[in-house]
Design a protein around this motif. Sequence first.
Motif, short mmCIF file in Angstrom:
data_model
loop_
_atom_site.label_atom_id
_atom_site.label_comp_id
_atom_site.label_asym_id
_atom_site.label_seq_id
_atom_site.Cartn_x
_atom_site.Cartn_y
_atom_site.Cartn_z
N MET A 41 61.15 38.96 26.84
CA MET A 41 59.97 39.24 26.03
C MET A 41 59.02 38.05 25.96
SD MET A 41 59.85 42.29 25.30
CE MET A 41 58.39 42.13 24.28
N LYS A 42 59.55 36.83 26.07
CA LYS A 42 58.65 35.67 26.15
C LYS A 42 57.81 35.74 27.42
CE LYS A 42 61.26 32.34 23.36
NZ LYS A 42 62.01 31.06 23.39
N ASP A 43 58.47 36.11 28.54
CA ASP A 43 57.72 36.27 29.79
C ASP A 43 56.69 37.39 29.65
OD1 ASP A 43 60.64 35.65 31.89
OD2 ASP A 43 59.21 34.27 30.95
N ALA A 44 57.10 38.50 29.00
CA ALA A 44 56.17 39.61 28.82
C ALA A 44 54.99 39.20 27.94
CB ALA A 44 56.90 40.81 28.21
N GLU A 45 55.26 38.38 26.91
CA GLU A 45 54.18 37.94 26.03
C GLU A 45 53.23 37.01 26.77
OE1 GLU A 45 53.24 38.93 23.32
OE2 GLU A 45 51.91 37.38 22.53
N CYS A 46 53.80 36.15 27.60
CA CYS A 46 52.93 35.27 28.41
C CYS A 46 52.06 36.09 29.35
CB CYS A 46 53.78 34.27 29.18
SG CYS A 46 54.62 33.04 28.16
N LYS A 106 53.82 26.21 28.87
CA LYS A 106 54.49 25.43 27.83
C LYS A 106 53.80 25.62 26.49
CE LYS A 106 57.41 22.25 26.33
NZ LYS A 106 56.90 22.08 24.97
N LEU A 107 52.49 25.62 26.48
CA LEU A 107 51.76 25.80 25.23
C LEU A 107 51.96 27.20 24.67
CD1 LEU A 107 48.40 23.99 26.13
CD2 LEU A 107 50.30 23.11 24.77
N VAL A 108 51.97 28.20 25.57
CA VAL A 108 52.16 29.58 25.11
C VAL A 108 53.56 29.75 24.52
CG1 VAL A 108 52.28 32.00 25.81
CG2 VAL A 108 50.47 30.52 26.70
N GLU A 109 54.59 29.22 25.20
CA GLU A 109 55.95 29.35 24.69
C GLU A 109 56.12 28.62 23.35
OE1 GLU A 109 58.66 28.01 27.63
OE2 GLU A 109 58.56 29.85 28.81
N ASP A 110 55.49 27.45 23.24
CA ASP A 110 55.56 26.73 21.97
C ASP A 110 54.88 27.53 20.86
OD1 ASP A 110 56.90 24.73 23.25
OD2 ASP A 110 55.16 23.40 23.45
N ASP A 111 53.76 28.15 21.21
CA ASP A 111 53.05 28.94 20.22
C ASP A 111 53.89 30.16 19.80
OD1 ASP A 111 50.57 29.64 18.71
OD2 ASP A 111 50.62 31.38 20.03
N VAL A 112 54.54 30.80 20.78
CA VAL A 112 55.40 31.95 20.47
C VAL A 112 56.57 31.50 19.59
CG1 VAL A 112 56.97 33.65 21.47
CG2 VAL A 112 54.75 33.25 22.52
N GLN A 113 57.18 30.37 19.96
CA GLN A 113 58.32 29.88 19.17
C GLN A 113 57.90 29.52 17.75
OE1 GLN A 113 61.34 29.86 20.50
NE2 GLN A 113 62.34 29.17 18.63
N TYR A 114 56.76 28.89 17.63
CA TYR A 114 56.26 28.53 16.30
C TYR A 114 55.96 29.77 15.48
CZ TYR A 114 53.14 26.73 12.68
OH TYR A 114 52.56 26.43 11.48
N SER A 115 55.37 30.78 16.13
CA SER A 115 55.06 32.02 15.43
C SER A 115 56.32 32.71 14.94
CB SER A 115 54.26 32.96 16.35
OG SER A 115 53.96 34.17 15.70
#
Length: 585
Positions: free
Chosen positions: A330-335, A378-387
């Motif tokens: 889902m992280k890949d899908a969100e990216c 990297k920025l997108v994954e960090d943003d997803v993790q933070y969210s």
Amino acid sequence: MATPSSASPDDDSDDEMPTSSVAELTITPNSNSNSKDDAINDDQKENDAIHQRRSATHSKLRAYEAKRRTAYESKLQSSSLYWHAFRTLMHDSLLETQKADLLVRGWTSASRAYGASMMSVGEWCIDGKGVPITEVKKKKKLFDASEKQQDGGMDSAASSPSMFLPMNEKRGPLATADYFREEKCGSMIKNFADSAGNVSKNYEEMIKYMDDDVLPQLSSLLDHLKSEVMFTEKLGDSIMNELETAEDEVCRAWESYYNTQLDFGGTPSEASTEKSTGAHYDGPTPEASTAVKGCSDVWVQEMRYRMAVAFLSSVWEKCSSELSKLFLSMKDAECNRRSQIKELMIKATQRQERLWIGLPSVVTPILKELVEWPMERKLVEDDVQYSIRERAQAIQRDEAEHKKPDESETNAPGLSGVSEGDGNFELSSPLVSDLMCKAKVIEKRSPGMMSSWKVSLAVITSDSFLQLFELPTSCKLHTGSAPEVAFHNLIPPVVVPSMEGVKGGVKFPSSRYWFDHLVPSESFALLNCTVALKDEKSPTTFEIVETISTSGAAQMFTKTMNRKMQLRAITREEAMDMVDALKCS
């Protein structure tokens, strides 16, 4: 437990065995009172030792369960919290995509309406109030009115809706399509009408581009995301449900074991009395011809608990792997979703920029913001993790506000006041339990001409029970095989929710708990049994006969009845060893 004596193959003692079909090996009491007292003292010492081992094992299991519950409760709460936060992120992603789709469609619809209006303005299809006429029927009605005005003259035109249409000297009122071409209107009006038509053409090109390139991709992205969210929710909920169900099974197994163990928690002298009268039995010493009622085997309940813990550990290992794959997917899908929305919004905005080239102050900030939107993985994954972390904290705070005071307390039986430090050890196989005396792979056969020999795992417990587990034919084991291998073949594979299973329509939870496959096919209370070796024609065969109480209508004819079972070892020595072990138990 007495150690069975081994017999040499050349020993002549076999020749002195009884020649009858069954040699009764029951022990007759000694008439000498001193010998009887010595035997009672020896039994008392042995029972005291068994009681001490049982108490030590029970204390260890209590400490282990207390420590396990604390650890697994934290793991389950953390996983559940993370999963619920992840679900809210998926729903917000779906909502964002739906908003983007509606926004672009609304933008396109407004542009289509504006282009159609500008086309009508360019064609002079305008009513008396100056509103462009875009509907085909109203346009036709306007043209018909123009024809009637031409046929009826000016008098009839006075009350016509098109009374303000310009007149042609030869044909009367001009057709709407010819309105802007009338030379009397002057070049200024003509050019103004031409500009409306040109604007309409530009809008048509933009709308065609949106309908062909942007909207289909955005709609496809939305449909794919809906499918992914539904699939992910189904899989994630199934995994969490599998973990919670497996934890509940361990709790039920512990409660069953603990309640059974309570009946054996007396003093060594009480344990000695229970040993002499039968496991878990309250009443006078049974006669030889009566069955001991209320027998219960603690080892079976302990085995259920140990295997439930092993099953939970295996389920956690596999479910953790599936959750990791699910989160990564889902992280890949969100990216990919954010990248596609960015690309489509840029396309739409760039196409609008061409249309709105005269309004750079409106378009440029939007386009600049979209172009400068960071898209590094990297920025997108960090943003997803933070969210996810922020959402998890918000859910945790909300649950804490609505949580009842007594929900955090541990209500499991037998775990209050236990030191978790004593439970820091690995729970081993039931075959090494102190509640088990011997385990052998033998063959069994029920009485009757049509019955056949079946390979089974025989377990003799310290509670004077013989448990027989029938082995599946697929394992291809034989008499004399290792008990550990036989026990392992009774355990089915663990099946947890997976992406392939959900796609294949598998219903979860689909796993059968290990203890469901570990229910003994035959169980004998040895205090109610007699064991006998067969004659020389069947040197490896022995028979067990259990006296059981009748029930129902059978009580009208007899109070007890016998249940027989023939057992076969691989050698005569193995058979004698099993007989001795059964008698000692």
